[in-house]
Design a protein around this motif. Structure first.
Motif: not given
Length: 371
Positions: A14, A45, A47, A50, A59-65
């Motif tokens: 991450s 996809t 993960f 960023p 495609t990307d899976l969002e890294v949650r902040t």
């Protein structure tokens, strides 16, 4: 899903994006595998940190902040912010994969070193393959002890790594890392030696400098300075016109530098799980003198390199002129035979399809010795 196309989620670090120049061998491995799978028509996809390479076609899976309150930060139980940030990112990801993304993928391939994808695998209905890139860590052993491996399947990058995990997961599949020979072309060689990799104590670049000097060969170093204190204390004072740091090179420049070298030195002071730098050097036709630790002896043979015992610098010095004299064609042939990206990709796809056909949550692993 069709037989020819799979929807694959890759879980990586991450913190680090999957792009050049790579933060380390794991990021390089994920980049090459994702690119090859996408080129074969699979939908991948990622993960990861960023900013991953858009040219991968993934495609990307969002890294949650994570934004913690001042009260939470001040609590006596507050660990490092890096730990909390990674914990939050993987916790959100696993909840998403078990919830809103439950039907988004045919298979999930976990390359991360984090414990939550293993600990929470049983909460996800999609098959999860975990590639073991490292020796056992306390966090992953803890995750396995609690979850008993339920919902996850495992593969190792070398027989050595598989053996190191045997007390945790029993027998498991070995899928060696592969390199794209087209991206690592054979070079003409040269008069110098090369050492490349992350500049951290366990990779032992300081040993390579000492051995090259004693053997009478100039040396170039390449790689990210992952431990600044180590670099400033143990590497920078040794640099001069015969020992040159080239910097953190993108892959094409790194391959060119390897190809212009007479031999590569691989000097770990820990047990390398695989030894990707050995495969990359051989692909460039550059023979390797290496300390025989971890999975490296599975890659290197007498026709393309020399192995020396750990902690025997005299043996490494003596091995350098022998290694320089070896055939570059033989080194390239060994890479083609043992380190093929095509073989690796096909093995993973076969494993993906086998997992998809199996019940997701089968019998748990027998965890002998883990409590």
């Amino acid at each position: 899903m069709t037989e020819s196309s799979l929807r694959i989620a890759f879980l990586a670090s991450s913190r680090f994006p999957i792009r050049q120049p790579f933060a380390g061998g794991l990021e390089s491995h994920v980049w090459y595998l994702a690119r090859a799978l996408a080129a074969d028509g699979h939908r991948v996809t990622l993960f990861a940190g960023p900013g991953s390479d858009p040219a991968l076609g993934c495609t990307d899976l969002e890294v949650r902040t994570l934004e913690l309150s001042a009260v939470a930060r001040a609590d006596a139980s507050m660990p490092s912010m890096q730990f909390m940030t990674e914990h939050h990112a993987y916790l959100q990801l696993m909840l998403d994969l078990g919830g809103r993304l439950a039907d988004a993928f045919d298979v999930i391939h976990n390359h991360s070193l984090h414990y939550l994808p293993v600990a929470m695998a049983a909460t996800v209905s999609t098959p999860i393959l975990c590639t073991l890139h490292t020796p056992p860590t306390p966090w992953l052993e803890s995750a396995l002890a609690v979850s008993r491996g339920q919902g996850a399947h495992f593969a190792a990058v070398s027989a050595h790594t598989a053996a190191s995990w045997q007390h945790v997961v029993g027998e498991l599949e070995v899928i060696p890392n592969g390199v794209d020979l087209a991206d690592w072309p054979i070079g003409e060689g040269g008069n110098r030696l090369i050492w490349f990799g992350r500049l951290v104590p366990e990779k032992g670049a300081h040993l390579a400098i000492t051995a090259a000097r004693r053997a009478g060969f100039p040396l170039v170093l390449a790689g990210p300075i992952s431990d600044t204190d180590y670099f400033e204390r143990s590497i920078r004072p040794l640099l001069n016109r015969d020992v040159v740091y080239l910097g953190h090179l993108a892959q094409p420049a790194l391959a060119a530098a390897i190809g212009r070298s007479a031999a590569a030195l691989v000097t770990p002071v820990w047990d390398e799980p695989y030894g990707l730098v050995v495969a990359e050097a051989l692909a460039c036709g550059t023979p390797v003198a290496a300390i025989a630790r971890g999975g490296i002896p599975e890659v290197l043979t007498l026709d393309c390199g020399r192995l020396v015992p750990p902690d025997d610098l005299d043996a490494l010095v003596a091995a350098i002129p022998q290694t320089v004299a070896l055939s570059r064609a033989a080194a390239r042939a060994r890479a083609a035979a043992h380190c093929s990206e095509r073989t690796m990709v096909d093995a993973y796809v076969n494993t993906y399809r086998r997992l998809i056909r199996q019940p997701v949550h089968g019998k748990p692993f027998r965890l002998d010795g883990v409590r």
